[in-house]
Design an enzyme around this catalytic site. Structure first.
Site, mmCIF file in Angstrom:
data_model
loop_
_atom_site.group_PDB
_atom_site.id
_atom_site.type_symbol
_atom_site.label_atom_id
_atom_site.label_comp_id
_atom_site.label_asym_id
_atom_site.label_seq_id
_atom_site.Cartn_x
_atom_site.Cartn_y
_atom_site.Cartn_z
ATOM 1 N N SER A 1 0.708 -1.168 -0.052
ATOM 2 C CA SER A 1 0.060 0.119 -0.142
ATOM 3 C C SER A 1 0.689 1.371 0.166
ATOM 4 C CB SER A 1 -1.159 -0.001 1.195
ATOM 5 O OG SER A 1 -1.990 0.744 1.067
ATOM 6 N N ASP B 1 -6.208 -3.913 -2.123
ATOM 7 C CA ASP B 1 -5.238 -3.588 -0.989
ATOM 8 C C ASP B 1 -4.253 -4.586 -0.577
ATOM 9 O OD1 ASP B 1 -3.634 -2.358 1.148
ATOM 10 O OD2 ASP B 1 -5.310 -2.275 2.465
#
Length: 285
Positions: A43, A163
């Site tokens: 991320s 993610d």
């Protein structure tokens, strides 16, 4: 810890705007010309990783500080009209190609291999995708930071991803299996443990077509806390080197207070500087 391959790698946790701590760590390492053989980021950690590999110190913090309060960068309007709270065109095209140019050539020519951790929505499992040419691989980077509920699915080879932190927030074990001696940068102070996600009822509805992804979301806090326990044990045994904020971090995932972000960035620099000789000894560099 024996390291037959001789390879040293950086493992960079995510955490949204807390990634400015990682930016500080990496900027100090760049100021000392400290190199590694590979880097894997999750991320926000992946965003900081590419700036490290492209040798652009201060860019990771600068972009965050400059645009965090710009509605073109992140806004509810973007979420409502595009499905992404972080505007895709502005964040992944306008900024790197026009406003704060990314050095694509230096990145592609670097001997340091760079990976972004993503979560395969079909399998619910983590994947470390290599970034070779960011002109071609930008969707891999975008997928790594596409938070559930506030981001569209990102298709990579026709497979939906989101993610990377859902399935593996701190991928040091997978990087060890790939032959790297790991330097791990966390964005939470020691002692932090994750709690169950209160938004699970909404996640179950939104992603009802993807039961394995739902399961990964349900188990995230357990997996994360288990990984921290494994990491702390490895750290105590001298098998990994961990850099983490020494203070209780007051920065939220979507923090907009630039003064707080600046303090956290400076903390990353200062704490890495204080431990740099120890880090070099661990890495033998």
């Amino acid at each position: 810890m024996e390291n037959p391959s001789g390879k040293v790698g950086l493992v960079l946790e995510g955490g949204g705007m807390r990634g400015v701590y990682t930016a500080g760590v990496l900027d100090f390492l760049q100021s000392e010309n400290f190199t590694v053989d590979g880097v894997v980021g999750v991320s926000a950690g992946a965003v900081q990783a590419v700036n490290f590999v492209s040798k652009q110190p201060k860019r990771g913090f600068r972009v965050t500080a400059e645009y965090i309060n710009d509605k073109r960068y992140m806004s509810l309007r973007s979420l409502l009209f595009s499905g992404d709270i972080f505007n895709k065109k502005f964040c992944y095209e306008t900024i790197p190609n026009e406003l704060d140019p990314f050095d694509y050539e230096t990145f592609a020519a670097s001997p340091t291999r760079c990976f972004a951790t993503v979560t395969n929505v079909l399998t619910g499992e983590a994947e470390n995708l290599e970034l070779r040419d960011l002109n071609e691989d930008m969707d891999k980077l975008r997928a790594s930071g596409s938070l559930p509920l506030v981001s569209n699915l990102v298709n990579i080879d026709s497979v939906p991803h989101l993610d990377g932190g859902i399935a593996d927030s701190i991928p040091f074990k997978s990087f060890e299996r790939a032959g790297y001696k790991c330097i791990v940068v966390l964005t939470r102070a020691k002692g932090y443990r994750k709690k169950p996600n209160p938004l699970m009822p909404i996640i179950r509805i939104k992603y009802r077509k993807y039961p394995r992804f739902i399961q990964a979301c349900e188990n995230r806090y357990l997996q994360y806390n288990r990984t921290l326990e494994e990491l702390e044990k490895a750290e105590a045994n001298g098998e990994v080197f961990v850099i983490r904020p020494e203070k209780t971090v007051e920065v939220k995932r979507l923090e907009r207070d630039v003064s707080k972000l600046s303090l956290l960035y400076e903390e990353g620099i200062a704490e890495t500087k204080a431990r740099f000789e120890e880090l070099k000894k661990f890495a033998n560099r």
